[in-house]
Scaffold this motif. Sequence first.
Motif, PDB file in Angstrom:
ATOM      1  N   ASP A  12       0.875  -1.373   0.102  1.00 61.08           N
ATOM      2  CA  ASP A  12       0.235   0.146  -0.049  1.00 61.08           C
ATOM      3  C   ASP A  12       0.646   1.222   0.029  1.00 61.08           C
ATOM      4  OD1 ASP A  12      -1.868  -1.959   2.008  1.00 61.08           O
ATOM      5  OD2 ASP A  12      -2.907  -1.245   0.035  1.00 61.08           O
ATOM      6  N   ALA A  13       2.102   1.262   0.814  1.00 56.91           N
ATOM      7  CA  ALA A  13       2.834   2.216   0.818  1.00 56.91           C
ATOM      8  C   ALA A  13       3.279   2.830  -0.613  1.00 56.91           C
ATOM      9  CB  ALA A  13       4.058   2.020   1.559  1.00 56.91           C
ATOM     10  N   LEU A  14       3.744   1.922  -1.432  1.00 56.72           N
ATOM     11  CA  LEU A  14       4.130   2.319  -2.473  1.00 56.72           C
ATOM     12  C   LEU A  14       3.120   3.132  -3.645  1.00 56.72           C
ATOM     13  CD1 LEU A  14       6.870   2.651  -4.077  1.00 56.72           C
ATOM     14  CD2 LEU A  14       6.309   0.491  -5.308  1.00 56.72           C
ATOM     15  N   ARG A  15       1.892   2.365  -3.509  1.00 57.69           N
ATOM     16  CA  ARG A  15       0.713   2.565  -4.320  1.00 57.69           C
ATOM     17  C   ARG A  15       0.452   4.054  -4.018  1.00 57.69           C
ATOM     18  NH1 ARG A  15      -4.342   1.293  -3.266  1.00 57.69           N
ATOM     19  NH2 ARG A  15      -5.746   1.675  -5.019  1.00 57.69           N
ATOM     20  N   ASP A  16       0.647   4.475  -2.503  1.00 57.07           N
ATOM     21  CA  ASP A  16       0.373   5.857  -1.942  1.00 57.07           C
ATOM     22  C   ASP A  16       1.098   6.858  -2.910  1.00 57.07           C
ATOM     23  OD1 ASP A  16      -0.252   4.973   1.391  1.00 57.07           O
ATOM     24  OD2 ASP A  16      -1.500   4.921  -0.336  1.00 57.07           O
ATOM     25  N   GLN A  17       2.361   6.266  -3.264  1.00 57.99           N
ATOM     26  CA  GLN A  17       3.200   7.340  -3.572  1.00 57.99           C
ATOM     27  C   GLN A  17       3.354   7.375  -5.335  1.00 57.99           C
ATOM     28  OE1 GLN A  17       7.224   7.554  -2.003  1.00 57.99           O
ATOM     29  NE2 GLN A  17       6.566   6.637  -0.160  1.00 57.99           N
ATOM     30  N   PHE A  18       3.105   6.205  -6.052  1.00 60.55           N
ATOM     31  CA  PHE A  18       2.950   6.326  -7.256  1.00 60.55           C
ATOM     32  C   PHE A  18       1.747   5.697  -8.023  1.00 60.55           C
ATOM     33  CE2 PHE A  18       7.376   7.001  -8.022  1.00 60.55           C
ATOM     34  CZ  PHE A  18       7.935   6.681  -6.979  1.00 60.55           C
ATOM     35  N   ASP A  19       1.301   6.180  -8.954  1.00 57.06           N
ATOM     36  CA  ASP A  19       0.301   5.560  -9.936  1.00 57.06           C
ATOM     37  C   ASP A  19       1.330   4.420 -10.785  1.00 57.06           C
ATOM     38  OD1 ASP A  19      -1.105   8.678 -10.514  1.00 57.06           O
ATOM     39  OD2 ASP A  19      -1.716   7.050  -9.156  1.00 57.06           O
ATOM     40  N   ILE A  20       0.608   3.454 -10.628  1.00 61.57           N
ATOM     41  CA  ILE A  20       1.296   2.118 -11.477  1.00 61.57           C
ATOM     42  C   ILE A  20       0.403   1.677 -12.460  1.00 61.57           C
ATOM     43  CG2 ILE A  20       2.444  -0.014 -11.050  1.00 61.57           C
ATOM     44  CD1 ILE A  20       2.676   0.590  -8.275  1.00 61.57           C
ATOM     45  N   SER A  21       0.938   1.578 -13.581  1.00 61.53           N
ATOM     46  CA  SER A  21       0.149   0.590 -14.797  1.00 61.53           C
ATOM     47  C   SER A  21       1.248  -0.389 -15.209  1.00 61.53           C
ATOM     48  CB  SER A  21      -0.135   1.680 -15.743  1.00 61.53           C
ATOM     49  OG  SER A  21       0.698   2.482 -16.200  1.00 61.53           O
ATOM     50  N   ALA A  22       0.766  -1.579 -15.578  1.00 62.92           N
ATOM     51  CA  ALA A  22       1.504  -2.520 -15.900  1.00 62.92           C
ATOM     52  C   ALA A  22       0.843  -3.314 -16.915  1.00 62.92           C
ATOM     53  CB  ALA A  22       1.456  -3.670 -14.831  1.00 62.92           C
ATOM     54  N   SER A  23       1.583  -3.950 -17.877  1.00 65.09           N
ATOM     55  CA  SER A  23       1.360  -4.327 -19.251  1.00 65.09           C
ATOM     56  C   SER A  23       2.147  -5.887 -19.521  1.00 65.09           C
ATOM     57  CB  SER A  23       1.396  -3.637 -20.323  1.00 65.09           C
ATOM     58  OG  SER A  23       2.702  -3.312 -20.733  1.00 65.09           O
ATOM     59  N   GLY A  24       1.644  -6.607 -20.070  1.00 72.15           N
ATOM     60  CA  GLY A  24       2.256  -8.109 -20.225  1.00 72.15           C
ATOM     61  C   GLY A  24       1.980  -9.093 -19.358  1.00 72.15           C
TER      62      GLY A  24
END
Lengths: 790, 206
Positions: free
Chosen positions: B122-134
């Motif tokens: 949760d901490a990282l998600r608080d600081q960054f918007d993450i989008s993944a592909s693959g």
Amino acid sequence: MTVRPTPLSLIVRALVWLLLASAAATAVFIPWSQGRLEPQTDLLALLPPTERDPVAELAVERLASQSSGRALFLVGAGSGEAAASAAADIARALRGHGVWASVHDTVDEFDPRRLLDFYANQRFALMTTQDRRALEDGSASLAQRLQAKLHTPFSWSPRLTLDQDPFGLADAWLADLPQGAGRLQVRDGRLVAEDASRHWVLVQGQLAASPWTTDTQEQAAASLSDVRRALQATHPDAALLHTGPVFYAEASRRTAEQEASQLGAVAMAGTLLMIYGLFRSLRPVALSMLCMGFGILVAVAVTWQVQGQIHLITLVFGASLIGESVDYAVQYFAAHLGAGPRWTPEGGLRMVGSGLLVALSTSLLAYGALWMAPLPALSQIGLFAVAGLSAACLSVFLLLPACVRRPAHHDPARMIVVAERGLQRWQQILHRWRFAIIGLCLAVALPGWLRLEGNDDLRQLASMPTGLVAQDQQIQQLTGMGNSGQFLLVQAPSAQEVLALEEALAPRLVQLQQQGALVAHQRVSAFVPSRAAQQRNRDAWAQHVLAPGTALERVLDDAGVQPVVADHLRHGWRRGADHPLEVDDWLQQPWAAPLKPLWIGATPNGHASVVLPIGLKDKAALVAAVDDLPGVQLVDKPASAGRLLTEARQGATLWLAAATAILLALLTLRYRPARAIALLTPALLGMGLTLGVFGWLGEPVTLPVLMALILVLGVGVNYPIFLWEGSGSLGTTLLGVLVSSATTLLSFGLLVFSSMPALHQFGLTLLVGSTVTIALTPLGVQGRPSKGTA
Amino acid sequence: MRALTVALLAWSSAFAWASTDLVGQIAAQARQTPVLRADFVQTKTMMALKRPLISTGRMVLSSEQGVVWLLETPVRVGYVLSDQRVVEIDVQGVPRVRQASDVPGLAQISRTFQAMIGGNLDALRDQFDISASGTPARWEMLLRPRQRQTAAFLESLRLAGGRHVERITIVEANGDTTTLQMKNVNTETALLRDEAVLFQAPPTPR
């Protein structure tokens, strides 16, 4: 019985009394209705300036006022997340109350760019001492420093760009800036700590108004209960600790007000009951109340006008003055009772007047000595009593004659007979055994005297609520935040010399830190080097980096850095010459706010600043380390206050002896020397035995005790005087004296129950001293010629 | 600098989850890794540099203790980053310790970092918007900072990998780029003894 119409003089007198009473009432009512008449809850106001150097006193005040509006709340829960969420709830609950100007449960994520923006232009003036020495003696390798800067994977302290500081010299200085927050760490934007069982999060509040006003205190206390309720609902198993000067003040005030009203109520009830019991009429009761009320009203008005503040300790003491202020009226009523049908108001005054005045003057002498005490806390009590007793006595002369015109109907014959017989028997016993009694007193007292100890702890003057103290200690342990009351004051003629002096002091403090005598320290010069230091650093840049022979361009080129960087460096260096770093610029930065109080600035003697030791463990080592630096002194307010109390206590002992002598001299004005000594004897024995009892009980002899002994003397001598002077029957005078002494004992005895150690000691001294004095009073009136019977 | 710290976070936070299932799966893969060892090649492209800067080294990541980052060429400096402190070992081999309590940002970085490892994403998600592909076997992620303060110096982070992260690209706000290429990635269950020693409190303060 015909009653003549009231003479004009009596009416005039009564009107004068009424006028004075209205004036006093107005003087009290106006500030009270404006909300200004509030008890003083700032404990520092109880002390006089303790430092010989007024700048040191100013520094103490600055540091104290900076922290006085602050409150800390520490919320603990089983996990970091629960604690964080509880902290957010608490902050939200607190913000709903207007008494808090700001509430912080999060810290601004430290924005390094603000720091960099401030220091960037002066980066050539910023360098650690080791780095400068390395440049000067040639041991610094610019190439290596450049490589380290290029390849370092991460940095946790603010760093300038490659273009600005390729060799990381200013970076190293910035990294050294003290940024720590005690034992707290920053986690997810909150200040946190951990102990064995819980995660804690800190919430800080800053009050909108002064913590010393009743309004603020009550609102702060209300917000705290609100928070507890909110916490109970959302996080039932979270723990909340709180501390802050406003809470201590609120607790002291509440306790003092409670005590004052409880003691006052009991004293008044007891006193009025005894008066009724003796005189069996409501008129003395009502009139006594008027005299008492007048006395207290005048006391409050005078104290407020003269000193502008009323301490909590005066408030509680004032309640106990009730029993004593009524003594004068009781004597008048006793004479009234004893005169029977032959009573006239003026005649009554003639009978008791001189006795009253002698008694008043002895009391005024004793309380006047208290007024001279060096401690504002005690001196105010003296002023209060002087004003109150004078006013109560004045009532007897002004008001009572007009109101007590009719002779008494109640025939106290039976009581008188019992009293007179009792007195005679007691007098005989005392007379027969007088040498044995004196000997016994001395014998009992002496061993006690040998066991006496002094105690000069400042905490006597206030009641310390134990619950708050416990939480405070726990908070200190967890966060490392707490006032030690000690700091180093640095003084010099100019601001730059102050900075330079701090820089000379710094290596010694670092050494103490390495030895473990100190954990850390804070100083302004860590953030703003002196101009001399800045110049030294700039010279090092000029001579060893930017000068033509240093191969600056080659080093940069080897590392693959663009050649224009060298030009930027030279240009930046030249620009930095315009405006060196100044303290005034730093003081205006928002991130410098916590340290602003350290810079005192201009003083009458020059300039001054404070270097704050943190976690001081070895005071002696610190004193030794700064010993040979002129202009640096350790200021230790608690120790100074203790020293002051010791000096005051020693002075009070001399006062006691002086008061005895003065009293004796006063009495010999009126009586023969032998009689004067006899009148004093019961009080002297009372004092001696009290000290003995204290020794036996292990109670310390403190300044309040000594001041109370002066009172035992001054008040204790009243009763033999009343007995000796009492015209009319001995019996009624005796009854009056009995009632007077009983009410006085009641009032002072109640003080023993106060939670303020000073008042407790005061009360105990007066209780024991007065009891002995009163019991031995007949010793002082041996051979009194009888002046008529009932 | 700061960017690379975040990169390290991102590297292990390659296992941070976003709303997509893919990231969740990648995260699950990572949780099974107590100790990770890798060699890296770091390429920095900066405006102040005439040509890109290349350095090599190796690192050890322990989910319990922290990370050891050892630069080998062209200069030997080392860093040991743990919850309570950072040890900087300069070119002369002299260690320099900074306690987390002295440095405001430090614990935050370590914590978030280790929270990743521990699976608390949760901490990282608080600081960054993450989008993944693959796919979990071959994926790419883009992380953009949420906080204005971070966005002021970091524009984005790009991660790519399979079983583990293999490439990290950091793009700073001023245009400087850093690329980390991971090689010889090994997963273990325990630290070697001399690696564990590095995490012990060093004997003497500065």
